[in-house]
Write a protein that holds these residues in place. Sequence first.
Motif, PDB file in Angstrom:
ATOM      1  N   ASN A 126      -7.207   7.532  -1.422  1.00  0.00           N
ATOM      2  CA  ASN A 126      -8.084   7.299  -0.271  1.00  0.00           C
ATOM      3  C   ASN A 126      -8.300   5.806  -0.027  1.00  0.00           C
ATOM      4  OD1 ASN A 126      -9.955   8.513   1.769  1.00  0.00           O
ATOM      5  ND2 ASN A 126     -11.473   7.359   0.599  1.00  0.00           N
ATOM      6  N   ARG A 127      -8.413   5.041  -1.115  1.00  0.00           N
ATOM      7  CA  ARG A 127      -8.603   3.591  -0.991  1.00  0.00           C
ATOM      8  C   ARG A 127      -7.397   2.932  -0.320  1.00  0.00           C
ATOM      9  NH1 ARG A 127      -9.651   2.758  -5.866  1.00  0.00           N
ATOM     10  NH2 ARG A 127     -11.913   2.781  -5.716  1.00  0.00           N
ATOM     11  N   GLU A 128      -6.195   3.332  -0.734  1.00  0.00           N
ATOM     12  CA  GLU A 128      -4.982   2.755  -0.138  1.00  0.00           C
ATOM     13  C   GLU A 128      -4.840   3.146   1.329  1.00  0.00           C
ATOM     14  OE1 GLU A 128      -3.375   0.588  -1.654  1.00  0.00           O
ATOM     15  OE2 GLU A 128      -3.950   0.903  -3.746  1.00  0.00           O
ATOM     16  N   VAL A 129      -5.168   4.385   1.634  1.00  0.00           N
ATOM     17  CA  VAL A 129      -5.077   4.865   3.021  1.00  0.00           C
ATOM     18  C   VAL A 129      -6.062   4.104   3.911  1.00  0.00           C
ATOM     19  CG1 VAL A 129      -5.438   6.848   4.539  1.00  0.00           C
ATOM     20  CG2 VAL A 129      -4.227   7.143   2.383  1.00  0.00           C
ATOM     21  N   ASN A 130      -7.272   3.873   3.403  1.00  0.00           N
ATOM     22  CA  ASN A 130      -8.264   3.110   4.165  1.00  0.00           C
ATOM     23  C   ASN A 130      -7.784   1.684   4.424  1.00  0.00           C
ATOM     24  OD1 ASN A 130     -10.149   5.156   4.471  1.00  0.00           O
ATOM     25  ND2 ASN A 130     -11.220   4.656   2.575  1.00  0.00           N
ATOM     26  N   THR A 131      -7.131   1.098   3.429  1.00  0.00           N
ATOM     27  CA  THR A 131      -6.604  -0.260   3.579  1.00  0.00           C
ATOM     28  C   THR A 131      -5.537  -0.301   4.674  1.00  0.00           C
ATOM     29  OG1 THR A 131      -7.006  -0.718   1.231  1.00  0.00           O
ATOM     30  CG2 THR A 131      -5.507  -2.205   2.386  1.00  0.00           C
ATOM     31  N   ILE A 132      -4.666   0.698   4.672  1.00  0.00           N
ATOM     32  CA  ILE A 132      -3.629   0.781   5.716  1.00  0.00           C
ATOM     33  C   ILE A 132      -4.274   0.882   7.095  1.00  0.00           C
ATOM     34  CG2 ILE A 132      -1.811   2.254   6.687  1.00  0.00           C
ATOM     35  CD1 ILE A 132      -1.002   2.952   3.809  1.00  0.00           C
ATOM     36  N   GLY A 133      -5.312   1.742   7.185  1.00  0.00           N
ATOM     37  CA  GLY A 133      -5.993   1.917   8.462  1.00  0.00           C
ATOM     38  C   GLY A 133      -6.649   0.646   8.964  1.00  0.00           C
ATOM     39  N   SER A 134      -7.174  -0.168   8.034  1.00  0.00           N
ATOM     40  CA  SER A 134      -7.846  -1.404   8.438  1.00  0.00           C
ATOM     41  C   SER A 134      -6.868  -2.530   8.774  1.00  0.00           C
ATOM     42  CB  SER A 134      -8.794  -1.871   7.328  1.00  0.00           C
ATOM     43  OG  SER A 134      -8.057  -2.218   6.162  1.00  0.00           O
ATOM     44  N   LYS A 135      -5.650  -2.442   8.227  1.00  0.00           N
ATOM     45  CA  LYS A 135      -4.660  -3.509   8.439  1.00  0.00           C
ATOM     46  C   LYS A 135      -3.898  -3.378   9.748  1.00  0.00           C
ATOM     47  CE  LYS A 135      -3.229  -5.436   3.993  1.00  0.00           C
ATOM     48  NZ  LYS A 135      -2.058  -5.658   3.121  1.00  0.00           N
ATOM     49  N   THR A 136      -3.707  -2.152  10.187  1.00  0.00           N
ATOM     50  CA  THR A 136      -2.818  -1.945  11.333  1.00  0.00           C
ATOM     51  C   THR A 136      -3.591  -1.564  12.594  1.00  0.00           C
ATOM     52  OG1 THR A 136      -0.902  -0.723  12.137  1.00  0.00           O
ATOM     53  CG2 THR A 136      -2.468   0.487  10.768  1.00  0.00           C
ATOM     54  N   SER A 137      -3.027  -1.963  13.721  1.00  0.00           N
ATOM     55  CA  SER A 137      -3.586  -1.563  15.016  1.00  0.00           C
ATOM     56  C   SER A 137      -2.598  -0.686  15.772  1.00  0.00           C
ATOM     57  CB  SER A 137      -3.926  -2.802  15.851  1.00  0.00           C
ATOM     58  OG  SER A 137      -2.759  -3.591  16.047  1.00  0.00           O
ATOM     59  N   ASP A 138      -1.488  -0.358  15.083  1.00  0.00           N
ATOM     60  CA  ASP A 138      -0.453   0.484  15.693  1.00  0.00           C
ATOM     61  C   ASP A 138      -0.996   1.901  15.843  1.00  0.00           C
ATOM     62  OD1 ASP A 138       1.846   2.401  15.704  1.00  0.00           O
ATOM     63  OD2 ASP A 138       2.982   0.525  15.742  1.00  0.00           O
ATOM     64  N   ILE A 139      -0.962   2.420  17.054  1.00  0.00           N
ATOM     65  CA  ILE A 139      -1.549   3.737  17.326  1.00  0.00           C
ATOM     66  C   ILE A 139      -0.839   4.855  16.562  1.00  0.00           C
ATOM     67  CG2 ILE A 139      -0.117   4.150  19.375  1.00  0.00           C
ATOM     68  CD1 ILE A 139      -2.653   5.506  20.580  1.00  0.00           C
ATOM     69  N   GLU A 140       0.473   4.700  16.354  1.00  0.00           N
ATOM     70  CA  GLU A 140       1.223   5.721  15.610  1.00  0.00           C
ATOM     71  C   GLU A 140       0.781   5.751  14.150  1.00  0.00           C
ATOM     72  OE1 GLU A 140       3.203   7.912  16.709  1.00  0.00           O
ATOM     73  OE2 GLU A 140       3.458   7.245  18.771  1.00  0.00           O
ATOM     74  N   GLU A 180       0.836  -1.213   0.000  1.00  0.00           N
ATOM     75  CA  GLU A 180       0.000   0.000   0.000  1.00  0.00           C
ATOM     76  C   GLU A 180       0.867   1.257   0.000  1.00  0.00           C
ATOM     77  OE1 GLU A 180      -2.473  -3.302   1.030  1.00  0.00           O
ATOM     78  OE2 GLU A 180      -0.596  -2.630   1.939  1.00  0.00           O
ATOM     79  N   ILE A 181       1.944   1.222   0.762  1.00  0.00           N
ATOM     80  CA  ILE A 181       2.867   2.361   0.808  1.00  0.00           C
ATOM     81  C   ILE A 181       3.480   2.598  -0.576  1.00  0.00           C
ATOM     82  CG2 ILE A 181       5.083   3.178   1.715  1.00  0.00           C
ATOM     83  CD1 ILE A 181       2.929   3.406   3.766  1.00  0.00           C
ATOM     84  N   THR A 182       3.867   1.521  -1.246  1.00  0.00           N
ATOM     85  CA  THR A 182       4.467   1.629  -2.583  1.00  0.00           C
ATOM     86  C   THR A 182       3.488   2.249  -3.569  1.00  0.00           C
ATOM     87  OG1 THR A 182       5.846  -0.314  -2.174  1.00  0.00           O
ATOM     88  CG2 THR A 182       5.542   0.349  -4.469  1.00  0.00           C
ATOM     89  N   ARG A 183       2.230   1.776  -3.527  1.00  0.00           N
ATOM     90  CA  ARG A 183       1.226   2.328  -4.449  1.00  0.00           C
ATOM     91  C   ARG A 183       0.914   3.787  -4.126  1.00  0.00           C
ATOM     92  NH1 ARG A 183      -0.927  -3.068  -4.225  1.00  0.00           N
ATOM     93  NH2 ARG A 183      -2.259  -2.530  -2.451  1.00  0.00           N
ATOM     94  N   LEU A 184       0.890   4.103  -2.848  1.00  0.00           N
ATOM     95  CA  LEU A 184       0.647   5.496  -2.443  1.00  0.00           C
ATOM     96  C   LEU A 184       1.724   6.425  -2.988  1.00  0.00           C
ATOM     97  CD1 LEU A 184      -0.597   5.402   1.264  1.00  0.00           C
ATOM     98  CD2 LEU A 184      -1.735   6.466  -0.667  1.00  0.00           C
ATOM     99  N   LYS A 185       2.965   6.009  -2.880  1.00  0.00           N
ATOM    100  CA  LYS A 185       4.070   6.834  -3.392  1.00  0.00           C
ATOM    101  C   LYS A 185       3.925   7.044  -4.900  1.00  0.00           C
ATOM    102  CE  LYS A 185       7.728   5.978  -0.008  1.00  0.00           C
ATOM    103  NZ  LYS A 185       9.104   5.510   0.196  1.00  0.00           N
ATOM    104  N   SER A 186       3.520   5.979  -5.598  1.00  0.00           N
ATOM    105  CA  SER A 186       3.325   6.073  -7.044  1.00  0.00           C
ATOM    106  C   SER A 186       2.203   7.058  -7.379  1.00  0.00           C
ATOM    107  CB  SER A 186       2.987   4.696  -7.623  1.00  0.00           C
ATOM    108  OG  SER A 186       2.665   4.793  -8.991  1.00  0.00           O
ATOM    109  N   HIS A 187       1.095   6.988  -6.634  1.00  0.00           N
ATOM    110  CA  HIS A 187      -0.032   7.905  -6.866  1.00  0.00           C
ATOM    111  C   HIS A 187       0.368   9.353  -6.610  1.00  0.00           C
ATOM    112  CE1 HIS A 187      -2.503   4.554  -7.565  1.00  0.00           C
ATOM    113  NE2 HIS A 187      -2.899   4.290  -6.326  1.00  0.00           N
TER     114      HIS A 187
END
Length: 293
Positions: free
Chosen positions: A256-270, A223-230
């Motif tokens: 927005n789609r990639e960011v939402n995916t990141i938010g749903s995958k991680t539980s890290d508060i940071e 997701e990070i890789t695709r975000l950088k590309s976008h």
Amino acid sequence: MKLIKSMTGYGVGRVKTDDGECLIEIKSLNNKYCDINIKNNFQSLEIEQKIEKLIKDRVLRGKVNILVKVENYGLTEEKIILNEDVADSSYKNLKALKEKYKLKDEISIDSMLKFRDIFTIVKEEETAKIWPLIEKTLNLALDSLLEMREKEGRALVTDIRKRVKKIQKLIDKTEKYAKSSPLDYQEKFLSKIKKLTEGLNVDEGRIELEAAIFAEKTDITEEITRLKSHLIQFDELLNSEESVGRKMDFLTQEINREVNTIGSKTSDIEVTSLVVLVKSELEKIREQARNIE
């Protein structure tokens, strides 16, 4: 060099000649397409079609409202048309009346004119005469409109560019956490399991495998890789000479789609906090992008 334009603007043009005067006002607002609404003080479908074509040649998107006023100009030409069928019928009736009642008076033009509808007065728009005046005025109004849209566009690009850079920095921070997060989770998971199963006979290999599988599911590297590309594509659009409003809208949806995916995958508060900040900036970019042609 073409500049990115806003869809919001106002322009006015005025031209005065010995024959008359023309005033044109144009207002444009956001719209997915080029929607033109024309109001004028004359009736000419031909001129309205020419106005619409000229606007579409210079304005790609937006709801365009245009007011055209032509004053002190011979807008119409009156033509008198002879209705021969009515004239023939009138003459025959007068002749029959004279013969039947043995009238001595001759049938004259005055007698004929007493019948209605022998002559019809037709008003025709003199489009060939007034179009050059309207065309010149319209181009002045469009110049004024586009100048304002370009000025607004520069302000929008400056604001969007600033927010894109801010998102890039937030993504860089997210990437640092993303690299360590799966390993940290795996270590914490194993530590907790060992404490809970202390003194019990358990398959440590299976526990490590489950921890590794879950850690992989929470990995956000792709997701990070695709975000950088976008974001790179978005930056390229800001330097483009084409109409980019729709492309920007599409890219903001993808980001927005990639960011939402990141938010749903991680539980890290940071990471979660960084996701919230990215979405906040992205929403502001989306609002601005919707006003770009």
